[in-house]
Design an enzyme around this catalytic site. Structure first.
Site, mmCIF file in Angstrom:
data_model
loop_
_atom_site.group_PDB
_atom_site.id
_atom_site.type_symbol
_atom_site.label_atom_id
_atom_site.label_comp_id
_atom_site.label_asym_id
_atom_site.label_seq_id
_atom_site.Cartn_x
_atom_site.Cartn_y
_atom_site.Cartn_z
ATOM 1 N N SER A 126 0.784 -1.240 0.000
ATOM 2 C CA SER A 126 0.000 0.000 0.000
ATOM 3 C C SER A 126 0.812 1.283 0.000
ATOM 4 C CB SER A 126 -0.952 0.010 1.201
ATOM 5 O OG SER A 126 -2.098 -0.756 0.919
ATOM 6 N N LYS A 129 0.397 3.877 -2.756
ATOM 7 C CA LYS A 129 -0.517 5.016 -2.709
ATOM 8 C C LYS A 129 0.223 6.346 -2.668
ATOM 9 C CE LYS A 129 -4.358 2.584 -0.421
ATOM 10 N NZ LYS A 129 -3.803 1.218 -0.385
ATOM 11 N N SER A 307 -5.525 3.900 4.652
ATOM 12 C CA SER A 307 -5.106 3.033 3.550
ATOM 13 C C SER A 307 -6.322 2.512 2.796
ATOM 14 C CB SER A 307 -4.241 1.864 4.050
ATOM 15 O OG SER A 307 -3.469 1.332 2.988
#
Length: 475
Positions: A126, A129, A307
């Site tokens: 993640s 991102k 997230s």
């Protein structure tokens, strides 16, 4: 997770936000890992999802100003040899998978203090991102809002027009919130007033999803991850109560669910409404009501703190649409990489499967993430600095609310601001840390491969690495 203050001089805002927590009492004054006993070891959600904070809608703690922070820019730069001597033994831990990539930089100058396989192409999870967030910040007006409107249509019907807000409160909006800032009850009250003024007490509600269109799921997402609630579907209209929650399947059509909630809200205002289907609002149609989201910078901040895969994908698609790109996954990720390349980011080794890091096939070198963080902390990208200043604080909120809890990692509580990454056999962390001398450092850690003691111990070991930097006066 609420609106933060305007970021001031280059690099200073991040330092202030971090340094202010340094004096917090860690003896059971704050929920989570701020305790003198070992933190409870909850099961690790899988995949690509860290545990949500205990109060996702609560405002972040007020950041007290610490006098020493004003002198942080003049604090000594750590000596690379001392940083290496401190960190290298920690990377040999039996808790980590076989491959660890790392970069540690001086936040003000970008000087490399330590690099380990920083050019290697690794699976980031993640922290992907952050690349999307950079491109979003570079493209959208961060101070603008995402507006949800209702307009007149033919035959006595009305149209709910999507404007990119996927965290609408089904009830009244909360002006002090980010999630749920705009409320459908408030929108319904505006519309009902207009309709009643026309002598109308009934209508049909259609919904227009022509803004930044695209598929409900990214191309490389495993269907099981969606069905089991590890991500919601990608939309331009959605409810704060229907965000991703592991174990709870998300709505198959977020826009239709939102339109249904609006029909209910109209009923509460004395308007009998029937749900229609998708439509396109006529150009120049009379507006009956509008509600506004929090500023985009704060919406993006919440998406990173939690997230939230779908929120990041939605914002990335909106930014890509503004740049004239289609909303399919391939086009959106191409727009992300093109945006970074135009700003001179070296993307060798980067391959994006999606904008969120959930799908298989993404690789990013630690070097790239280090480059992006330094752009924020050094003042080269004031817009991205605003984003980095909204990353969650270790031990306090977001996906690091339950991190840095083991005794030898607690030096990081309150002084680490970071984005987490978690997939099977992947643990990563990128962000900033204020060291003992008051110097702001940028870091990225990516660990790949089978973790002998499991993901919790791997995460804890990365926390130890960053906490060592926090406790070091490595001048």
């Amino acid at each position: 997770m609420r609106t933060a203050g305007r970021v001031a001089a280059a690099g200073t805002a991040v330092v202030v936000l971090l340094g202010g927590y340094a004096a917090l009492d860690v003896y059971d004054k704050v929920p989570g890992v701020l305790t003198t006993t070992d933190a409870q070891r909850d099961p690790v959600p899988v995949p690509g999802h860290t545990a949500p904070p205990p109060a996702a809608s609560a405002a972040p703690p007020v950041v007290p100003k610490v006098e020493a922070v004003a002198q942080a820019a003049d604090a000594p730069v750590p000596a690379p040899a001392k940083v290496s001597a401190l960190v290298s033994p920690l990377l040999k831990s039996r808790y980590l998978g076989p491959t660890t990539a790392l970069t540690i930089r001086d936040g003000r100058t970008g000087q490399h203090l330590m690099d380990v396989d920083a050019d290697g192409a690794h699976t980031p999870a993640s922290i992907t991102k952050m690349l999307s967030a950079y491109a979003i910040a570079r493209t959208l007006d961060l101070g603008a809002t995402l507006d949800t409107t209702v307009v007149e249509s033919s035959g006595g019907s009305v149209v709910l027009v999507a404007g990119g807000d996927t965290v609408l409160n089904p009830g009244s909006g909360d002006p002090n919130a980010v999630t749920g800032r705009a409320g459908l009850d408030d929108l319904a009250a505006q519309v009902a007033k207009q309709l009643k003024a026309q002598g109308r007490t009934s209508t049909t509600v259609g919904y227009d999803v022509s803004y930044a269109p695209g598929p409900l799921q990214a191309a490389h997402w495993a269907q099981g991850n969606v069905d089991s609630g590890y991500t919601a579907r990608i939309a331009m209209l959605g409810l704060s109560t229907q965000r991703a929650h592991p174990g709870t399947p998300p709505p198959k059509d977020p826009a239709r669910s939102t339109a249904q909630a609006f029909v209910k809200a109209l009923a509460g205002q004395g308007i009998s409404a029937t749900l229609g289907g998708t439509t396109t609002a006529a150009e120049g149609a009379a507006r009956l009501g509008v509600v506004h989201s929090a500023p985009i910078v704060d919406v993006l901040g919440v998406a990173l703190q939690d997230s939230d895969n779908a929120m990041v994908e939605s914002l990335a698609r909106q930014a890509a649409a503004k740049a004239g790109r289609p909303g399919d996954t391939a086009s959106v990720v191409a727009w992300i990489t093109d945006t970074l390349k135009r700003d001179g980011i070296d993307l060798r080794g980067v391959r994006l499967a999606d904008a969120s890091g959930l799908g298989d096939g993404t690789t990013i070198p630690a070097r790239v993430l280090g480059d992006l963080i330094v752009r924020a902390t050094s003042g080269k990208s004031p817009r991205f600095e605003q984003v980095v200043s909204r990353l969650p604080v270790a031990g306090l909120n977001g996906t690091v609310h339950d991190r840095f809890g083991v005794p030898d990692a607690r030096a990081g509580v309150g002084v680490v601001r970071a984005k987490t990454g978690s997939l099977p056999s992947v643990t990563s962390l990128t962000g900033t840390v204020l060291d003992k001398d008051g110097r702001l450092l940028a870091f990225t850690l990516i660990n790949n491969g089978k973790q002998p003691r499991g993901p919790l111990d791997a995460r804890a070991q990365l926390d130890r690495v960053v906490a060592a930097l926090a406790g070091c006066g490595c001048r």
